[in-house]
Design a protein around this motif. Structure first.
Motif, mmCIF file in Angstrom:
data_model
loop_
_atom_site.group_PDB
_atom_site.id
_atom_site.type_symbol
_atom_site.label_atom_id
_atom_site.label_comp_id
_atom_site.label_asym_id
_atom_site.label_seq_id
_atom_site.Cartn_x
_atom_site.Cartn_y
_atom_site.Cartn_z
ATOM 1 N N GLN A 1 -1.410 3.474 1.935
ATOM 2 C CA GLN A 1 -1.077 3.278 3.456
ATOM 3 C C GLN A 1 -1.584 4.382 4.326
ATOM 4 O OE1 GLN A 1 0.223 -0.126 4.699
ATOM 5 N NE2 GLN A 1 -0.928 1.118 6.370
ATOM 6 N N ASP B 1 -4.362 3.783 7.173
ATOM 7 C CA ASP B 1 -4.125 4.306 8.607
ATOM 8 C C ASP B 1 -5.269 5.284 9.080
ATOM 9 O OD1 ASP B 1 -2.043 2.938 8.600
ATOM 10 O OD2 ASP B 1 -0.464 4.252 8.504
ATOM 11 N N PRO C 1 0.926 -1.158 -0.039
ATOM 12 C CA PRO C 1 -0.021 -0.032 0.083
ATOM 13 C C PRO C 1 0.905 1.212 0.071
ATOM 14 C CG PRO C 1 -0.209 -1.095 2.047
ATOM 15 C CD PRO C 1 0.521 -2.016 1.223
ATOM 16 N N GLU C 2 2.110 1.181 0.338
ATOM 17 C CA GLU C 2 2.842 2.596 0.385
ATOM 18 C C GLU C 2 3.307 2.785 -1.078
ATOM 19 O OE1 GLU C 2 4.231 -0.462 1.930
ATOM 20 O OE2 GLU C 2 3.111 -0.184 3.882
#
Length: 147
Positions: free
Chosen positions: A127, A131, A70-71
């Motif tokens: 990400q 989060d 996801p980053e």
């Protein structure tokens, strides 16, 4: 520029799939969790798969999982995949299409708007959105427990 539900739902689907980590997520579960028509989500998932954001896993425990960490997926590439051009006006994306290019008092404004949109979306990865979703859910649980 108008961001369609296709791009909004595409990002929301990726967040939902990303929340589950490496486990495949059935599209039906994503549709239910996000309140999206499963038929419409199937079309969106096909575009996300073709673009290399998700991959399908076959079998009884099949579904979709992220194809990249996801980053490494930023909101800009997802929105551009789903929308095409993000330019607020046509002349920004297609230089030479406007007879007023270089002589228009609003050209610089539209270029700054375009740059700002690209910077915000480009600096936000999946990400970050995952989060944020976890934070929202934690706050909701705390408020529910306090009530």
């Amino acid at each position: 520029m108008w961001v369609s539900t296709k791009a909004q739902y595409g990002l929301r689907a990726l967040v939902e799939i990303g929340l589950r980590g490496p486990d495949p997520v059935p599209l039906k579960e994503v549709a239910e969790a996000q309140g999206i028509s499963q038929h419409y989500l199937e079309q969106i998932a096909a575009a996300l798969r073709r673009a290399g954001f998700i991959r399908s896993v076959r079998g009884a425990r099949g579904g979709y999982r992220l194809a990249r960490p996801p980053e490494e997926i930023n909101a800009l590439e997802v929105v551009e995949t789903m929308e095409g051009s993000l330019s607020p006006v046509g002349c920004i994306e297609d230089p030479g299409s406007c007879e007023h290019e270089g002589q228009c008092s609003t050209e610089l404004l539209w270029r700054r708007v375009d740059l700002a949109i690209r910077e915000v979306l480009g600096s936000t990865n999946l990400q970050h959105l995952i989060d944020e979703r976890r934070l929202i859910e934690a706050k909701r649980k705390m408020h529910a427990a306090a009530s």
